[in-house]
Design an enzyme around this catalytic site. Sequence first.
Site, PDB file in Angstrom:
ATOM      1  N   GLU A 201       0.827  -1.215   0.000  1.00 28.30           N
ATOM      2  CA  GLU A 201       0.000   0.000   0.000  1.00 28.30           C
ATOM      3  C   GLU A 201       0.859   1.261   0.000  1.00 28.30           C
ATOM      4  OE1 GLU A 201      -3.075  -0.048  -0.594  1.00 28.30           O
ATOM      5  OE2 GLU A 201      -3.314  -2.207  -0.415  1.00 28.30           O
TER       6      GLU A 201
ATOM      7  N   HIS B  53     -16.805  -8.933 -10.726  1.00 26.07           N
ATOM      8  CA  HIS B  53     -16.465  -7.994 -11.794  1.00 26.07           C
ATOM      9  C   HIS B  53     -17.375  -8.116 -13.015  1.00 26.07           C
ATOM     10  CE1 HIS B  53     -13.001  -8.344  -9.195  1.00 26.07           C
ATOM     11  NE2 HIS B  53     -12.530  -7.217  -9.687  1.00 26.07           N
TER      12      HIS B  53
END
Length: 814
Positions: free
Chosen positions: A523, A652
């Site tokens: 991150e 998705h």
Amino acid sequence: MACARTFVQILVQTLILSCYAEPQLDLPPLPQVSTQRNPYYGLSSTTPANQYDLNRNFQFTSARPQGSITPGVYPVSSTPISRINPDINNNGYPSLDYGNGRNPTSTLRPNDDRNRELRPFDDRSRDDRIDINNDANFRRNDPNFARNDPNYVGTNPYTFNGDVNSNRLDDRFNHASLQRVRDFLLQADEQASKECTNNVAAQWNFETDVNDATQHAALEAQQRYTLFQRGLWEAAQHVPRGAIRDFGTFRQLRMLSIIGPAALPPDQLDRYNRIINDMLAVYNTAEICAYNEPFKCGLHLQPDLQFIMSHSRDWDELQHVWTEWRRNTGRRIRDLYEQLVDLTNQAARLNNFTDASAYWMFPYESFSMRQEVEEVWEQVKPIYDLLHAYVRRRLREAYGPERISRSAPIPAHILGDMWGQSWSGIVPFTLPYPGKNLVDVTPEMVQQGYTPLTIFQLAEEFFVSMNMSAMPQDFWALSLFEQPANRHTHCQPSAWDFCNGHDYRIKMCTHPDMKDLITAHHEMAHIEYFLAYKNQPKVFRDGANPGFHEAIGEAIALSVSSPRHLQTLGLIQRSVDDTAHDINYLYTQAMDKLSFLPFALVMDRWRWDVFTGDVRKEQYNCHWWRLREQYGGIKPPVLRSELDFDPGSKYHIPANIPYIRYFVSTILQFQIHRALCERTGQFIPGDPSRPLHKCDIYRNPEAGRILTRLMERGSSVPWSQVLQESIGETRLNGDAMREYFRPLEEWLRSENLRTGEYLGWSYDGDYCKFSIETAGLQVYGGFYNAASTHFDVTTFVILLITSAVATASALRWR
């Protein structure tokens, strides 16, 4: 992964809201002489044609709320809204994602789901298809090229239209000063950044304090920002860019002109949003009953079903969960998805694309991207075949040869994951060297007193050791590293760019374990990317292509997770530098990354075929399984039919989010890792003492310089150019991945030869029937899963002749 906001599940509730007054935008006047008000955008114009007013702004006319504000928490406008954009998960960036991530993304990486983002471009009647790479008149780095070009001798370098009576191509457009266009873009950039900041703040407030008030404010802010973008798009549409030969200016205008489904007429856009939200409502609320416990219901995907799929070794329980999940998700949304395909293609055509497959490929800026992806898959398929054969043998040993053949595809439900996209769940009982435990530094971290704060301080030190940026002060003051005790928070790790050049944050409920240690570095790599391109125009503050952000984060993770780095940190006290530990480590990595590639490819290969019309609606499900078998050697555990819609069991698909970016990022991370290791001397091809998988770029300033060069251009130039300038490559290449896993590949080849494994797979019966009479038919233990029965061409011909004779006899005796 790019920070996709995950509260799409609550959009359905908000869609029920009654109509609200729409926010007003002050926009540059449109070229036509008109006093007519646009009812959709609240715009008006009385300006003569071919002028755009740089003194006006794009801001909403409604006032912002004032008053005391908590540091780092921005005010959110309370002006009501009237329609919902389903792609609320864009972290406040434009819905300018081209359908697959071109918008500056933040970085959500929830577990292993390669999860959740979106958005798309419009140019209705203008022909801007200028070949900027090959046009002889195009001078990328020469703003004064007009003075040097014989076609422009004696002209003002900033007036490209010259004599309006001329027949030159550029003179089809009215006068447009390059400087005025740049001023226009500068103003738009400044105002878009402010609107983005307001929107991202609202999303942050919601995700870190989930309640009805913050939810409503986040929905409002996202919708306001979407309408602002639409207004900006309207203004940008009237800037004549066909005559602009400055590369950066042309590229900015081109990207501002891409808005995707927002190009649909208002009623069709509402229908598009409604369909997506209806499908996601089905997906997010789906639940099933437990196996052999009909009264134990309410099991959801997270955490219940995923835990069962990764931990259970009961064939029948896994088959029950696999089948029921698809019955309660994909099958229920099939009709809606067929409508979504038509609308997505319609939006693509409004954006000047032939269909949605071309529209989704646009951010990769390559006419042959689909072919390049296929070529890369062929490069890595040999090692995938070796891994597939080995895993199939270990599963056959666990479940029995009567259920798993030596040469057939592997049933999808026993791979440790609901979709068979990651095989990490079955690593514990398939390890090459089960006597050698996998490296896990969690106990040592606990013993040494690691805290969430020290984990992120360690991550910062990793980047600073390479002469990269330290985290800004706001990062430490405003990030969220632990689950607050007094409020509910969405804990999926994510990195946030507040669009103002100084506020960057990470949201993560961190635990002192090895997994979160690696995730924290991943991150923070996104934050480093944000910092590197912060001086670019906002439209360029993004990865070089939709897979770049994730590729760089994962390239960092390859070093951080290496046993060598963990030893450097003092988290491994004993030696793990032996063949057994090496093979186990590489095997664990391959079961996550290598097994994922065919799934990621099929996800979009299937949709490309759907969008182009190569696959009809009545072939959707069977084509899905044809591709799963072709690329991955995976088959369904039970016979499927066209009543089913198994692609729709993956988030998705109903969310209409492209997936090829994850294939790209998985390949690209190894190319970046190899370049960093080679330049720092830690990897020498052919030297067994310096293999690629043992490389650690920690404390290497040269690696930091290369990473900075990769990141600082953002998306201001094509990604192939960024790659060329940084690591000397221009396209995706699977060789680096093969090099990383070379020791494992050699071990798998030797092991499969020892046990006489069949490489690849052969068709062993029907996996999907077009006929609805076969719907729900549970084929178990017969030829479908039998290990002993295989039909060759001769057998097939005999069966065909027998069937024909039987049919003829029946007709004769009627």
